[in-house]
Scaffold this motif. Structure first.
Motif, short mmCIF file in Angstrom:
data_model
loop_
_atom_site.label_atom_id
_atom_site.label_comp_id
_atom_site.label_asym_id
_atom_site.label_seq_id
_atom_site.Cartn_x
_atom_site.Cartn_y
_atom_site.Cartn_z
N UNK A 118 0.65 -1.18 0.06
CA UNK A 118 0.08 -0.06 -0.02
C UNK A 118 0.89 1.40 -0.14
N UNK A 119 2.02 1.28 0.80
CA UNK A 119 2.87 2.38 0.94
C UNK A 119 3.26 2.62 -0.53
N UNK A 120 4.07 1.67 -0.92
CA UNK A 120 4.61 1.65 -2.44
C UNK A 120 3.80 2.27 -3.55
N UNK A 121 2.40 1.59 -3.22
CA UNK A 121 1.59 2.14 -4.37
C UNK A 121 1.11 3.33 -4.22
N UNK A 122 1.04 4.07 -3.07
CA UNK A 122 0.70 5.42 -2.63
C UNK A 122 1.96 6.30 -3.27
N UNK A 123 3.00 5.68 -3.00
CA UNK A 123 4.29 6.57 -3.49
C UNK A 123 4.32 6.71 -4.87
N UNK A 124 3.96 5.64 -5.73
CA UNK A 124 3.90 5.57 -7.06
C UNK A 124 2.98 6.48 -7.63
N UNK A 125 1.63 6.38 -7.00
CA UNK A 125 0.31 7.37 -7.41
C UNK A 125 0.96 8.98 -7.28
N UNK A 126 1.58 9.28 -6.16
CA UNK A 126 1.85 10.56 -5.70
C UNK A 126 2.92 11.16 -6.72
#
Length: 350
Positions: free
Chosen positions: A9-17
């Protein structure tokens, strides 16, 4: 499972940002370019005064930067002596004013699509100036890459339907001044440990730009503007245009700060293709097959250059990690030896 899920979830959030920052920067850069073209083009808004437009931008950005730093305390100002300001910031401000003036002037004579094709020469200019000033090592492979980009742009220019010699000279001048400015920032500021984000950069550089731009403005555009009796300053047009220009600087701060300058270079290539498509489909600029073939060749050269920079960055990071690991191991060994020596001394005393 929970830990792995939160990591994903953290990695996905970073990619989306990261993609969000890229999208914001592309949108604002796209908007400023098209907006400037709309204002300056004689077939659109018909206000062909690039120096005046640049002065409006710099005045607006300098005022907002002053408020954000001194009133709202959004960022801290950089400690800077008058000698450093005169020897470092003033030359950079002069180059920036020339780059903006020439770049905005080119919109009067050239299509948006062709201007973006000419901008592909930026890596060539930055590398060449870096080599001349001994800030970049000369590498035959890199120079061959630069020649391929130049060849692509030359082919695109050959196929340009609305080729204007004066417009090309202006845009090439803008690229040269901007490339020199980027190298001088590295020489005059970065090497001294001074980094300016877009807000502090505008705070220090924009007033210099205004001073340098006032000289040509007084002799070139002011006499013409005095004679235009029916002109009324449109606060909506110029206000929103200036706001977009300032927002673009903030977007650069976000994009480079949260990702990297290399990400911005890659995003810039995507933006160029979007602008070419927009120029052809909406503005109805003529884009010829030779244009596209030439820019495609230049695009491949720029893509390879960005790839090479990324690989060099990875090698540098790996070397840094190895060095830090070695230093940490050395400290641990030293501490262990110290503890063993302490134990031996204690045993001897006993």
């Amino acid at each position: 499972m929970g830990k792995g899920g939160s990591l994903s979830h953290s990695v996905l959030r970073k990619i989306l940002l990261s993609y969000t920052y890229v999208a914001i920067w592309i949108f604002l850069s796209f908007t400023v370019i098209v907006y400037n073209k709309y204002i300056l083009d004689k077939k659109m808004y018909n206000w062909p005064f690039p120096i005046s437009l640049t002065i409006i931008h710099m005045s607006f950005c300098a005022s907002l930067a002053f408020l954000l730093i001194n009133v709202f305390k959004f960022v801290e100002p950089v400690s800077m002596s008058s000698h450093l300001y005169l020897s470092s910031v003033v030359p950079i401000g002069a180059l920036y004013s020339l780059s903006l003036w020439f770049s905005n002037s080119a919109y009067i004579y050239l299509s948006v699509s062709f201007i973006q094709m000419l901008k592909a020469l930026m890596p060539v200019a930055v590398y060449s100036i870096g080599v001349l000033l001994k800030k970049e090592p000369f590498k035959p492979n890199t120079m061959l890459n630069m020649l391929s980009i130049s060849l692509g742009v030359a082919i695109a220019a050959y196929g340009e339907a609305r080729f204007d010699t004066w417009g090309v000279i202006l845009q090439l001048g803008a690229v040269s001044f901007e490339a020199t400015r980027l190298v001088m920032i590295q020489i005059l500021l970065t090497s001294k440990g001074i980094t300016l984000n877009p807000i502090t950069s505008l705070y220090y550089v924009a007033p210099c730009c205004l001073v340098f731009l006032l000289v040509p403005w007084i002799y070139v555009e002011f006499p013409v503007l005095k004679e235009i009796s029916d002109f009324h300053f449109d606060f909506l047009i110029f206000g929103t245009n200036s706001l977009c220009a300032f927002a673009l600087n903030l977007a650069v701060f976000l994009l480079v700060g949260k990702t990297s300058a290399l990400t911005m270079n890659v995003a810039g290539v995507v933006k160029d293709w979007l602008l070419i498509a927009f120029s052809w489909s909406v503005i109805k600029d003529t884009v010829t097959p030779i244009n596209l073939f030439g820019y495609g060749l230049a695009f491949l050269g720029v893509a390879y250059y960005n790839h090479s920079k990324l690989q060099a960055l990875k090698v540098k990071e790996a070397q840094k990690t190895t060095t830090e690991a070695g230093e940490e191991a050395g400290r641990l060994l030293k501490d262990t030896q110290g503890q063993e020596t302490g134990s031996s001394n204690t045993e001897s005393q006993n």
